[in-house]
Motif scaffolding. Structure first.
Motif, PDB file in Angstrom:
ATOM      1  N   ASP A 121       0.825  -1.214   0.000  1.00  0.00           N
ATOM      2  CA  ASP A 121       0.000   0.000   0.000  1.00  0.00           C
ATOM      3  C   ASP A 121       0.859   1.265   0.000  1.00  0.00           C
ATOM      4  OD1 ASP A 121      -2.363  -1.425   0.025  1.00  0.00           O
ATOM      5  OD2 ASP A 121      -2.504  -1.425   2.215  1.00  0.00           O
ATOM      6  N   ASP A 122       2.035   1.197   0.624  1.00  0.00           N
ATOM      7  CA  ASP A 122       2.893   2.381   0.735  1.00  0.00           C
ATOM      8  C   ASP A 122       3.635   2.707  -0.555  1.00  0.00           C
ATOM      9  OD1 ASP A 122       2.142   2.746   3.390  1.00  0.00           O
ATOM     10  OD2 ASP A 122       3.786   1.494   4.120  1.00  0.00           O
ATOM     11  N   CYS A 123       4.275   1.703  -1.149  1.00  0.00           N
ATOM     12  CA  CYS A 123       5.129   1.985  -2.315  1.00  0.00           C
ATOM     13  C   CYS A 123       4.545   1.507  -3.638  1.00  0.00           C
ATOM     14  CB  CYS A 123       6.521   1.380  -2.106  1.00  0.00           C
ATOM     15  SG  CYS A 123       6.547  -0.431  -2.128  1.00  0.00           S
ATOM     16  N   GLN A 124       3.419   0.802  -3.586  1.00  0.00           N
ATOM     17  CA  GLN A 124       2.740   0.293  -4.783  1.00  0.00           C
ATOM     18  C   GLN A 124       3.602  -0.689  -5.586  1.00  0.00           C
ATOM     19  OE1 GLN A 124      -0.607   0.877  -5.311  1.00  0.00           O
ATOM     20  NE2 GLN A 124      -0.342   1.744  -3.275  1.00  0.00           N
ATOM     21  N   LEU A 125       4.555  -1.348  -4.926  1.00  0.00           N
ATOM     22  CA  LEU A 125       5.389  -2.352  -5.575  1.00  0.00           C
ATOM     23  C   LEU A 125       5.016  -3.731  -5.047  1.00  0.00           C
ATOM     24  CD1 LEU A 125       8.878  -0.603  -5.413  1.00  0.00           C
ATOM     25  CD2 LEU A 125       7.346  -0.771  -7.388  1.00  0.00           C
ATOM     26  N   ASP A 126       5.333  -4.765  -5.819  1.00  0.00           N
ATOM     27  CA  ASP A 126       5.102  -6.132  -5.377  1.00  0.00           C
ATOM     28  C   ASP A 126       6.102  -6.494  -4.286  1.00  0.00           C
ATOM     29  OD1 ASP A 126       3.090  -6.461  -7.225  1.00  0.00           O
ATOM     30  OD2 ASP A 126       4.352  -7.496  -8.693  1.00  0.00           O
ATOM     31  N   HIS A 127       5.599  -7.117  -3.216  1.00  0.00           N
ATOM     32  CA  HIS A 127       6.444  -7.639  -2.145  1.00  0.00           C
ATOM     33  C   HIS A 127       6.219  -9.140  -2.096  1.00  0.00           C
ATOM     34  CE1 HIS A 127       7.286  -3.782   0.295  1.00  0.00           C
ATOM     35  NE2 HIS A 127       7.021  -3.468  -0.966  1.00  0.00           N
ATOM     36  N   TYR A 128       7.307  -9.895  -2.055  1.00  0.00           N
ATOM     37  CA  TYR A 128       7.255 -11.348  -2.096  1.00  0.00           C
ATOM     38  C   TYR A 128       7.502 -11.894  -0.695  1.00  0.00           C
ATOM     39  CZ  TYR A 128       7.537 -10.330  -7.013  1.00  0.00           C
ATOM     40  OH  TYR A 128       7.285  -9.838  -8.265  1.00  0.00           O
ATOM     41  N   HIS A 129       6.573 -12.747  -0.223  1.00  0.00           N
ATOM     42  CA  HIS A 129       6.648 -13.284   1.130  1.00  0.00           C
ATOM     43  C   HIS A 129       6.618 -14.806   1.075  1.00  0.00           C
ATOM     44  CE1 HIS A 129       5.826  -9.286   2.760  1.00  0.00           C
ATOM     45  NE2 HIS A 129       4.870  -9.188   1.861  1.00  0.00           N
ATOM     46  N   ASP A 130       7.641 -15.440   1.632  1.00  0.00           N
ATOM     47  CA  ASP A 130       7.658 -16.890   1.726  1.00  0.00           C
ATOM     48  C   ASP A 130       6.616 -17.355   2.747  1.00  0.00           C
ATOM     49  OD1 ASP A 130       9.690 -16.988  -0.127  1.00  0.00           O
ATOM     50  OD2 ASP A 130      11.278 -17.311   1.338  1.00  0.00           O
ATOM     51  N   TRP A 131       6.238 -18.613   2.658  1.00  0.00           N
ATOM     52  CA  TRP A 131       5.208 -19.164   3.543  1.00  0.00           C
ATOM     53  C   TRP A 131       5.555 -18.924   5.014  1.00  0.00           C
ATOM     54  CZ3 TRP A 131       1.226 -19.857   0.665  1.00  0.00           C
ATOM     55  CH2 TRP A 131       1.315 -20.427  -0.611  1.00  0.00           C
ATOM     56  N   ASP A 132       6.812 -19.215   5.388  1.00  0.00           N
ATOM     57  CA  ASP A 132       7.208 -19.071   6.794  1.00  0.00           C
ATOM     58  C   ASP A 132       7.104 -17.622   7.267  1.00  0.00           C
ATOM     59  OD1 ASP A 132       7.707 -21.775   7.038  1.00  0.00           O
ATOM     60  OD2 ASP A 132       9.853 -21.589   6.636  1.00  0.00           O
ATOM     61  N   MET A 133       7.488 -16.676   6.414  1.00  0.00           N
ATOM     62  CA  MET A 133       7.416 -15.270   6.790  1.00  0.00           C
ATOM     63  C   MET A 133       5.954 -14.842   6.956  1.00  0.00           C
ATOM     64  SD  MET A 133       8.532 -11.756   4.853  1.00  0.00           S
ATOM     65  CE  MET A 133      10.264 -12.059   4.795  1.00  0.00           C
ATOM     66  N   LEU A 134       5.106 -15.289   6.064  1.00  0.00           N
ATOM     67  CA  LEU A 134       3.678 -14.961   6.175  1.00  0.00           C
ATOM     68  C   LEU A 134       3.099 -15.484   7.485  1.00  0.00           C
ATOM     69  CD1 LEU A 134       2.670 -15.770   2.537  1.00  0.00           C
ATOM     70  CD2 LEU A 134       2.335 -13.573   3.640  1.00  0.00           C
ATOM     71  N   ARG A 135       3.432 -16.737   7.798  1.00  0.00           N
ATOM     72  CA  ARG A 135       2.921 -17.334   9.031  1.00  0.00           C
ATOM     73  C   ARG A 135       3.429 -16.554  10.242  1.00  0.00           C
ATOM     74  NH1 ARG A 135       2.651 -21.802   7.515  1.00  0.00           N
ATOM     75  NH2 ARG A 135       4.856 -22.263   7.260  1.00  0.00           N
ATOM     76  N   ALA A 136       4.725 -16.223  10.241  1.00  0.00           N
ATOM     77  CA  ALA A 136       5.309 -15.465  11.353  1.00  0.00           C
ATOM     78  C   ALA A 136       4.656 -14.089  11.480  1.00  0.00           C
ATOM     79  CB  ALA A 136       6.823 -15.324  11.159  1.00  0.00           C
ATOM     80  N   ASN A 137       4.421 -13.422  10.357  1.00  0.00           N
ATOM     81  CA  ASN A 137       3.774 -12.102  10.395  1.00  0.00           C
ATOM     82  C   ASN A 137       2.359 -12.189  10.959  1.00  0.00           C
ATOM     83  OD1 ASN A 137       6.018 -10.899   9.285  1.00  0.00           O
ATOM     84  ND2 ASN A 137       5.132 -10.613   7.260  1.00  0.00           N
ATOM     85  N   LEU A 138       1.601 -13.189  10.526  1.00  0.00           N
ATOM     86  CA  LEU A 138       0.231 -13.330  11.015  1.00  0.00           C
ATOM     87  C   LEU A 138       0.215 -13.675  12.504  1.00  0.00           C
ATOM     88  CD1 LEU A 138      -1.410 -15.180   7.998  1.00  0.00           C
ATOM     89  CD2 LEU A 138      -1.940 -12.869   8.799  1.00  0.00           C
TER      90      LEU A 138
END
Length: 133
Positions: free
Chosen positions: A73-90
């Protein structure tokens, strides 16, 4: 005085901020404001996302998909998140009410990442394919 470096294996490069802890840019991460407590609906939505994420990873990881791509939302660029990072963030969002800044994927292969919508559609198609069998 015992320092953190005293407990690290020999041969590592010196800490560039050892003599100037106030100059360490990572100190800003510690100063991040705490998150707001989540209400029951927000908690339930995150728990549902965690459950969905487990399904998506189970279905897509074996097909070479490493995670999700999200438009920032901030930079309007694609950000790639691995499964583990997504789980950790959530999980961090669920526990702390916020997600701390993190490093983006280094030189990701865009073809190895899909969107949440793709995951939902793929999971739905797999469920219907099983119903047809």
């Amino acid at each position: 005085m015992v320092s953190v470096r005293d407990h690290l294996p020999p041969g590592l490069p010196p800490d560039p901020f050892a003599d100037d802890p106030g100059g360490d840019p990572s100190a800003a991460l510690d100063a991040a404001p705490p998150g707001e407590p989540l209400d029951a609906n927000e908690r339930m939505a995150i728990e549902e996302d965690l459950a969905d994420l487990a399904v998506y990873e189970a279905l897509l990881h074996r097909r070479g998909i490493r995670g999700l791509v999200v438009i920032c939302d901030d930079c309007q660029l694609d950000h790639y998140h691995d499964w583990d990072m997504l789980r950790a963030n959530l999980l961090q969002l669920l526990v702390e009410g916020t997600v701390r800044p993190h490093e983006p994927a280094v030189d990701p292969s865009p073809e190895a990442y899909v969107t949440w919508d793709y995951c939902r559609g793929y999971a739905d198609a797999m469920m219907h394919a099983r119903d047809d069998d």
